[in-house]
Scaffold this motif. Structure first.
Motif, PDB file in Angstrom:
ATOM      1  N   LEU A 152       0.841  -1.202   0.000  1.00 40.03           N
ATOM      2  CA  LEU A 152       0.000   0.000   0.000  1.00 40.03           C
ATOM      3  C   LEU A 152       0.875   1.250   0.000  1.00 40.03           C
ATOM      4  O   LEU A 152       0.584   2.241  -0.684  1.00 40.03           O
ATOM      5  CB  LEU A 152      -0.922   0.022   1.222  1.00 40.03           C
ATOM      6  N   SER A 158       3.964   5.404  -5.697  1.00 40.25           N
ATOM      7  CA  SER A 158       4.011   5.354  -7.168  1.00 40.25           C
ATOM      8  C   SER A 158       3.137   6.449  -7.777  1.00 40.25           C
ATOM      9  O   SER A 158       3.333   6.833  -8.923  1.00 40.25           O
ATOM     10  CB  SER A 158       3.589   3.980  -7.679  1.00 40.25           C
ATOM     11  N   PHE A 159       2.163   6.942  -6.990  1.00 35.32           N
ATOM     12  CA  PHE A 159       1.338   8.039  -7.497  1.00 35.32           C
ATOM     13  C   PHE A 159       1.822   9.389  -6.972  1.00 35.32           C
ATOM     14  O   PHE A 159       1.040  10.319  -6.789  1.00 35.32           O
ATOM     15  CB  PHE A 159      -0.136   7.812  -7.141  1.00 35.32           C
ATOM     16  N   SER A 160       3.122   9.465  -6.698  1.00 31.34           N
ATOM     17  CA  SER A 160       3.772  10.729  -6.315  1.00 31.34           C
ATOM     18  C   SER A 160       3.210  11.329  -5.039  1.00 31.34           C
ATOM     19  O   SER A 160       3.253  12.548  -4.855  1.00 31.34           O
ATOM     20  CB  SER A 160       3.663  11.781  -7.433  1.00 31.34           C
ATOM     21  N   ARG A 161       2.660  10.507  -4.154  1.00 28.26           N
ATOM     22  CA  ARG A 161       2.114  11.047  -2.909  1.00 28.26           C
ATOM     23  C   ARG A 161       3.254  11.325  -1.930  1.00 28.26           C
ATOM     24  O   ARG A 161       4.207  10.561  -1.846  1.00 28.26           O
ATOM     25  CB  ARG A 161       1.110  10.082  -2.287  1.00 28.26           C
ATOM     26  N   PHE A 165       1.365  12.586   3.256  1.00 37.06           N
ATOM     27  CA  PHE A 165       0.137  11.959   2.763  1.00 37.06           C
ATOM     28  C   PHE A 165       0.152  10.476   3.101  1.00 37.06           C
ATOM     29  O   PHE A 165      -0.836   9.935   3.598  1.00 37.06           O
ATOM     30  CB  PHE A 165       0.041  12.158   1.245  1.00 37.06           C
ATOM     31  N   PHE A 249     -14.379   1.344  10.956  1.00 31.21           N
ATOM     32  CA  PHE A 249     -15.533   0.627  10.409  1.00 31.21           C
ATOM     33  C   PHE A 249     -15.148  -0.449   9.408  1.00 31.21           C
ATOM     34  O   PHE A 249     -15.816  -1.443   9.257  1.00 31.21           O
ATOM     35  CB  PHE A 249     -16.499   1.621   9.747  1.00 31.21           C
ATOM     36  N   TRP A 250     -14.027  -0.248   8.696  1.00 30.78           N
ATOM     37  CA  TRP A 250     -13.677  -1.186   7.637  1.00 30.78           C
ATOM     38  C   TRP A 250     -13.123  -2.492   8.177  1.00 30.78           C
ATOM     39  O   TRP A 250     -13.078  -3.491   7.500  1.00 30.78           O
ATOM     40  CB  TRP A 250     -12.633  -0.548   6.694  1.00 30.78           C
TER      41      TRP A 250
ATOM     42  N   PRO B  72       8.954   8.715  -8.798  1.00 32.26           N
ATOM     43  CA  PRO B  72       7.618   8.573  -9.370  1.00 32.26           C
ATOM     44  C   PRO B  72       7.190   9.860 -10.076  1.00 32.26           C
ATOM     45  O   PRO B  72       7.551  10.957  -9.653  1.00 32.26           O
ATOM     46  CB  PRO B  72       6.738   8.320  -8.138  1.00 32.26           C
ATOM     47  N   ARG B  73       6.446   9.720 -11.159  1.00 35.55           N
ATOM     48  CA  ARG B  73       6.010  10.905 -11.898  1.00 35.55           C
ATOM     49  C   ARG B  73       4.581  10.743 -12.377  1.00 35.55           C
ATOM     50  O   ARG B  73       4.089   9.635 -12.551  1.00 35.55           O
ATOM     51  CB  ARG B  73       6.970  11.199 -13.053  1.00 35.55           C
ATOM     52  N   GLN B  74       3.937  11.896 -12.609  1.00 37.43           N
ATOM     53  CA  GLN B  74       2.504  11.871 -12.889  1.00 37.43           C
ATOM     54  C   GLN B  74       2.147  11.349 -14.275  1.00 37.43           C
ATOM     55  O   GLN B  74       1.014  10.951 -14.491  1.00 37.43           O
ATOM     56  CB  GLN B  74       1.928  13.287 -12.731  1.00 37.43           C
ATOM     57  N   LEU B  85      -6.059  -1.446  -2.836  1.00 36.36           N
ATOM     58  CA  LEU B  85      -6.987  -0.356  -2.548  1.00 36.36           C
ATOM     59  C   LEU B  85      -6.933  -0.067  -1.049  1.00 36.36           C
ATOM     60  O   LEU B  85      -6.669  -0.958  -0.251  1.00 36.36           O
ATOM     61  CB  LEU B  85      -8.417  -0.752  -2.934  1.00 36.36           C
ATOM     62  N   LEU B  86      -7.187   1.191  -0.672  1.00 28.94           N
ATOM     63  CA  LEU B  86      -7.254   1.526   0.744  1.00 28.94           C
ATOM     64  C   LEU B  86      -8.615   1.073   1.272  1.00 28.94           C
ATOM     65  O   LEU B  86      -9.650   1.543   0.795  1.00 28.94           O
ATOM     66  CB  LEU B  86      -7.089   3.035   0.954  1.00 28.94           C
ATOM     67  N   PRO B  87      -8.632   0.168   2.244  1.00 31.72           N
ATOM     68  CA  PRO B  87      -9.907  -0.397   2.709  1.00 31.72           C
ATOM     69  C   PRO B  87     -10.820   0.648   3.335  1.00 31.72           C
ATOM     70  O   PRO B  87     -12.018   0.444   3.437  1.00 31.72           O
ATOM     71  CB  PRO B  87      -9.487  -1.418   3.778  1.00 31.72           C
ATOM     72  N   TRP B  88     -10.252   1.770   3.787  1.00 33.94           N
ATOM     73  CA  TRP B  88     -11.047   2.803   4.477  1.00 33.94           C
ATOM     74  C   TRP B  88     -11.517   3.896   3.528  1.00 33.94           C
ATOM     75  O   TRP B  88     -11.993   4.941   3.966  1.00 33.94           O
ATOM     76  CB  TRP B  88     -10.220   3.412   5.617  1.00 33.94           C
ATOM     77  N   ARG B  89     -11.370   3.657   2.228  1.00 35.06           N
ATOM     78  CA  ARG B  89     -11.824   4.635   1.244  1.00 35.06           C
ATOM     79  C   ARG B  89     -12.769   3.970   0.263  1.00 35.06           C
ATOM     80  O   ARG B  89     -12.575   2.809  -0.105  1.00 35.06           O
ATOM     81  CB  ARG B  89     -10.616   5.196   0.474  1.00 35.06           C
ATOM     82  N   LEU B  97      -7.216   8.749  -5.469  1.00 37.48           N
ATOM     83  CA  LEU B  97      -6.009   8.839  -4.626  1.00 37.48           C
ATOM     84  C   LEU B  97      -4.889   9.660  -5.258  1.00 37.48           C
ATOM     85  O   LEU B  97      -4.283  10.506  -4.589  1.00 37.48           O
ATOM     86  CB  LEU B  97      -5.503   7.441  -4.281  1.00 37.48           C
ATOM     87  N   PRO B  98      -4.605   9.490  -6.562  1.00 38.46           N
ATOM     88  CA  PRO B  98      -3.516  10.288  -7.148  1.00 38.46           C
ATOM     89  C   PRO B  98      -3.787  11.791  -7.084  1.00 38.46           C
ATOM     90  O   PRO B  98      -2.855  12.590  -7.206  1.00 38.46           O
ATOM     91  CB  PRO B  98      -3.461   9.804  -8.605  1.00 38.46           C
ATOM     92  N   ALA B  99      -5.054  12.189  -6.874  1.00 40.75           N
ATOM     93  CA  ALA B  99      -5.399  13.616  -6.804  1.00 40.75           C
ATOM     94  C   ALA B  99      -5.593  14.073  -5.363  1.00 40.75           C
ATOM     95  O   ALA B  99      -5.928  15.223  -5.121  1.00 40.75           O
ATOM     96  CB  ALA B  99      -6.670  13.883  -7.602  1.00 40.75           C
ATOM     97  N   GLY B 100      -5.391  13.174  -4.403  1.00 38.66           N
ATOM     98  CA  GLY B 100      -5.608  13.546  -3.009  1.00 38.66           C
ATOM     99  C   GLY B 100      -7.053  13.376  -2.576  1.00 38.66           C
ATOM    100  O   GLY B 100      -7.568  14.176  -1.811  1.00 38.66           O
ATOM    101  N   PHE B 101      -7.717  12.345  -3.081  1.00 35.38           N
ATOM    102  CA  PHE B 101      -9.104  12.016  -2.744  1.00 35.38           C
ATOM    103  C   PHE B 101     -10.078  13.118  -3.179  1.00 35.38           C
ATOM    104  O   PHE B 101      -9.678  14.085  -3.812  1.00 35.38           O
ATOM    105  CB  PHE B 101      -9.253  11.723  -1.245  1.00 35.38           C
ATOM    106  N   ARG B 145      -7.782   3.962 -11.298  1.00 36.65           N
ATOM    107  CA  ARG B 145      -6.857   4.806 -10.539  1.00 36.65           C
ATOM    108  C   ARG B 145      -5.602   5.092 -11.368  1.00 36.65           C
ATOM    109  O   ARG B 145      -5.100   6.221 -11.407  1.00 36.65           O
ATOM    110  CB  ARG B 145      -6.490   4.103  -9.233  1.00 36.65           C
ATOM    111  N   MET B 146      -5.103   4.074 -12.058  1.00 31.20           N
ATOM    112  CA  MET B 146      -3.916   4.248 -12.893  1.00 31.20           C
ATOM    113  C   MET B 146      -4.159   5.275 -13.988  1.00 31.20           C
ATOM    114  O   MET B 146      -3.252   6.019 -14.370  1.00 31.20           O
ATOM    115  CB  MET B 146      -3.540   2.893 -13.508  1.00 31.20           C
TER     116      MET B 146
END
Ligand SMILES: Nc1ncnc2c1ncn2[C@@H]1O[C@H](COP(=O)(O)OP(=O)(O)O)[C@@H](O)[C@H]1O
Ligand SMILES: [Mg+2]
Lengths: 264, 251
Positions: A152, A158-161, A165, A249-250, B72-74, B85-89, B97-101, B145-146
């Protein structure tokens, strides 16, 4: 209605059996009342202390105050230190082994020392409670954050976070179940800490009430005190569990969610 | 010919005491779909991590659209073997996610995420959490997402390997459709010959220890490819050739 009955009936049966056995054991043919008082005198003492004279309330107030202040303070400190520790290699190398060692030591043994340092009033109890809840939560916070699925983290990277974040949106939520497990352990330990502090030296609190009842050989009051403490322990535990269910919750999502059909 | 979307030149990489990749060179043209076939443990994931800038290069050069990869690059999008995947989203938030949710996303990004979910048949599942999604649905969310930032280079690491055979084939067709709507350079790692031939313009075969290229073959099958394609003699001939080579490499 029926479901509620099915849920509460079996433990209620157990309770009635225990009370019955208790009444028998303390009946005319049973133990003398200065060793084990019957359920009726204990109930009477509870009634008096809580409703009749209300003499328990100042003690309850004192114990709850030190428990809550110490619990909240110790937990906040544990989460902050835990986060800093989990994110720092230096801390891991230099300090973490000692944290684990201290975690294994019984902190209640420090109670007399803390009373010497912080006095016989509320402050020493708060410090003792905070210290006792601190370590389990610290260890849980660190291992929770460390235990984040590395895939994770790599995905988010990989998404530049940014690192911030990743911490806020990946590691912290991933650690939440472990943090709540630590909070759950902590609430029970907090009450123990407060009572032990009062045993050692205090002029108030439910622990003091039980301790002074020992001197008077008033076993009935001791029982009433223990029951009051058990009640608060259960209530605290249930409260933390409720909050946990809402926040994390998850973690048990699969259980109450119907999986939709796969759409081609 | 325009400059390549991806260019590898003498790429090598070692983990302590173990050389994983050596002297890897190949180019991917804009809009070209390349499948990388190789035995497991042969360094395919490592190769993708190097291209994605998740691992520092050991030797050689990696250029994406002419510029060296430093992190990493956009303009590069990635999917992984696990859906990650993030289980809490919710599904929508995971796509964003790549845009900050949702909170960090612009209205345009949000619309795009919703369109992507619709394109993969998950419009009605936007507010579902990953625990409510099947494996195939989760992996499709990963594809969306990709694609959120419309990358020019796609990196896919055995994205369908964990799915059952039926879902897997369907997913390959979903991916082909997404890719045909806007063809872009893609490196698709797999150990399935069928999947490679269903999707790729070119197949690169890696050998083990250290990972190196032993074949780089075009796949001259017409698109769109369908399950029927797999029954054609051309498909089977290529599959057989690859199988023989694969057995040699593994031996
Ligand atoms: N973090 C790591 N540290 C050490 N060795 C690793 C690490 N990751 C992978 N390897 C080794 O590198 C080799 C290639 O791994 P990988 O790229 O995952 O192969 P593939 O994806 O083709 O199965 C394997 O032998 C694996 O054991
Ligand atoms: Mg791999």
């Amino acid at each position: 209605m029926k479901a509620a009955f099915a849920r509460f009936a079996p433990p209620l049966v157990t309770l009635v059996l225990i009370l019955g056995a208790w009444a028998l054991a303390t009946g005319p043919a049973g133990l003398p009342s200065y060793l084990l008082p019957g359920p009726w005198p204990v109930a009477l003492s509870l009634w008096n202390g809580l409703i009749g004279t209300g003499s328990f309330w100042p003690h309850i107030g004192f114990t709850l105050t030190s428990t809550l202040l110490g619990y909240v303070g110790g937990s906040i400190a544990a989460i902050i230190v835990g986060v800093a520790a989990a994110e720092s290699r230096l801390f891991e190398r230099f300090v973490y082994p000692y944290v684990v060692a201290v975690q294994a030591a019984p902190k209640v043994a420090l109670a007399p020392l803390i009373l010497v340092w912080f006095g016989f009033g509320l402050a020493s109890k708060v410090v003792l409670v905070a210290l006792i809840c601190f370590f389990p939560l610290l260890v849980n916070t660190i291992s929770g954050i460390r235990g984040t699925d590395p895939e994770l983290i790599e995905m988010a990277r990989s998404f530049s976070r940014s690192r911030g974040f990743v911490f806020l949106h990946v590691k912290l939520p991933a650690a939440a179940p472990a943090i709540f497990a630590g909070l759950q352990i902590g609430i029970v330990l907090a009450l123990i800490g407060a009572v032990v502090g009062e045993f050692v030296a205090s002029d108030r609190g439910v622990g003091y009430l039980i301790g002074s009842a020992t001197v008077n050989m008033s076993v009935t009051t001791m029982f009433a005190g223990v029951i009051v403490l058990a009640g608060f322990g259960m209530a605290g535990s249930a409260l933390v569990q409720r909050i946990q269910r809402r926040v994390v919750f998850w973690d048990n999502a699969e259980r109450h969610i119907v999986t939709p059909q796969e759409t081609a | 010919m325009s400059s390549p979307a991806l260019s590898l030149d003498g790429v090598g990489f070692s983990f302590p005491g173990r050389q994983v990749l050596a002297g890897l060179s190949f180019n991917v043209a804009p809009g070209e779909f390349v499948a990388v076939l190789g035995p497991s443990g042969g360094g395919k994931s490592t190769l993708l991590r190097l291209i994605a800038g998740l691992l520092p290069l050991g030797a050689g050069r990696v250029l994406v659209r002419g510029t060296p990869v430093t992190g990493p690059r956009q303009d590069v999008g990635m999917v992984f073997q696990k859906a990650t995947l993030l289980p809490w989203r919710t599904a929508l938030d995971n796509v964003l996610l790549p845009a900050g949710f949702r909170r960090g996303a612009s209205p345009a990004e949000r619309t795009r995420a919703e369109n992507l979910l619709a394109a993969i048949g998950l419009a009605d599942s936007a507010n579902y959490y990953p625990a409510q999604l099947s494996g195939g649905m989760a992996q499709r969310v990963g594809l969306a997402r990709m694609l959120l930032h419309d990358p020019d280079l796609l990196l896919m690491d055995e994205p369908f390997a964990a799915l059952d055979a039926m879902t897997r084939e369907r997913m390959a067709l979903v991916l082909q459709k997404l890719w045909q709507e806007r063809p872009r350079a893609a490196v698709f790692v797999t150990h399935s010959i069928q999947e490679a031939l269903l999707l790729a313009d070119r197949v690169v075969v890696l050998a083990h220890s250290p990972g190196r290229i032993v074949a780089d073959w075009p796949v001259p099958l017409p698109r769109p490819r369908a399950p029927e394609t797999m029954a054609t003699p051309e498909f089977n001939e290529l599959a057989l050739k690859l199988r023989r080579l694969f057995d040699e490499v593994a031996a």
